[in-house]
Scaffold this motif. Sequence first.
Motif, PDB file in Angstrom:
ATOM      1  N   SER A 285      -7.982   0.627  -4.190  1.00 16.64           N
ATOM      2  CA  SER A 285      -7.696   1.953  -3.645  1.00 16.64           C
ATOM      3  C   SER A 285      -8.812   2.346  -2.696  1.00 16.64           C
ATOM      4  CB  SER A 285      -7.566   2.999  -4.763  1.00 16.64           C
ATOM      5  OG  SER A 285      -8.803   3.190  -5.418  1.00 16.64           O
TER       6      SER A 285
ATOM      7  N   SER B 267     -12.063  -1.572  -6.105  1.00 14.46           N
ATOM      8  CA  SER B 267     -11.182  -2.660  -6.529  1.00 14.46           C
ATOM      9  C   SER B 267     -11.468  -2.972  -7.992  1.00 14.46           C
ATOM     10  CB  SER B 267     -11.344  -3.901  -5.647  1.00 14.46           C
ATOM     11  OG  SER B 267     -12.599  -4.503  -5.818  1.00 14.46           O
TER      12      SER B 267
ATOM     13  N   MET C 127      -5.956   9.397   0.360  1.00 15.93           N
ATOM     14  CA  MET C 127      -6.146   8.384  -0.677  1.00 15.93           C
ATOM     15  C   MET C 127      -4.976   7.423  -0.593  1.00 15.93           C
ATOM     16  SD  MET C 127      -6.854   8.630  -4.729  1.00 15.93           S
ATOM     17  CE  MET C 127      -7.256   7.150  -5.630  1.00 15.93           C
TER      18      MET C 127
ATOM     19  N   ASN D  76     -10.393   6.129  -0.603  1.00 13.35           N
ATOM     20  CA  ASN D  76     -10.232   7.549  -0.341  1.00 13.35           C
ATOM     21  C   ASN D  76     -11.333   8.043   0.584  1.00 13.35           C
ATOM     22  OD1 ASN D  76     -12.431   9.003  -1.889  1.00 13.35           O
ATOM     23  ND2 ASN D  76     -11.524   7.812  -3.529  1.00 13.35           N
TER      24      ASN D  76
ATOM     25  N   TRP E 249       0.836  -1.204   0.000  1.00  8.99           N
ATOM     26  CA  TRP E 249       0.000   0.000   0.000  1.00  8.99           C
ATOM     27  C   TRP E 249       0.869   1.251   0.000  1.00  8.99           C
ATOM     28  CZ3 TRP E 249      -5.226   0.585  -0.322  1.00  8.99           C
ATOM     29  CH2 TRP E 249      -6.009  -0.555  -0.168  1.00  8.99           C
TER      30      TRP E 249
ATOM     31  N   GLU F  50      -3.510   3.471  -2.165  1.00 12.76           N
ATOM     32  CA  GLU F  50      -3.692   2.479  -3.206  1.00 12.76           C
ATOM     33  C   GLU F  50      -2.690   1.339  -3.042  1.00 12.76           C
ATOM     34  OE1 GLU F  50      -3.225   4.631  -6.865  1.00 12.76           O
ATOM     35  OE2 GLU F  50      -1.090   4.923  -6.567  1.00 12.76           O
ATOM     36  N   ASN F  51      -3.113   0.197  -3.545  1.00 13.44           N
ATOM     37  CA  ASN F  51      -2.240  -0.967  -3.579  1.00 13.44           C
ATOM     38  C   ASN F  51      -2.241  -1.447  -5.031  1.00 13.44           C
ATOM     39  OD1 ASN F  51      -1.208  -3.623  -3.536  1.00 13.44           O
ATOM     40  ND2 ASN F  51      -1.718  -3.832  -1.369  1.00 13.44           N
TER      41      ASN F  51
END
Length: 187
Positions: A74, A170, A65, A76, A27, A67-68
């Motif tokens: 992600s 996702s 926010m 937010n 992440w 994200e991976n």
Amino acid sequence: PLTLGVVDGSTYTNSYAGFGFTLGEGWSILPADQLQELPEQVKNAVAGTQIGDAMQNVQQFTDVMAENANEFVSMNVLMQKVGAQEMLMYMMLSEEDLLDTTLTQKDAMIEAYSAMGMTVSSMEKVTVTFLGEERYALKTVADMQGVACYMLQLFDYNQGEYSITLTLTSYLEDKTDSMLDLFFAVE
């Protein structure tokens, strides 16, 4: 009063929102300067639609926010200023009623997603467990240029002059429910 969230390493906490999260390997949390461009990019992407036109004068900002990229997910947290009249209306409605009211704008929301290049196949009210409580959320499934996109949104209009929207997204497969496990309550 509104307080902003705090990022410490891989942990985000926001006492105003009443929640935080700790992220594992893979992440990343976007830098603050990039976050403030996001609401304007969305406004510009949906300009000319019913929702887009309504958004043009809305005061909002992205608090965090993350994200991976390995997992194609992600999340937010969006804060949006709420007027006094809206606050009074929200105070009188249950969370389920608020979501039902939101879904009365389903066609306009689908139009806005379409303006961003997404074809919505479903948009519905669902129940999820968040912070140990059953909550109502908006689940949207869409196609974005041949890629499946799953979004889960939780709304909180009862904190004060800013509403909170938590969006979990996702791609390829639906991992939004498991992402809820990353969150913890904050007093």
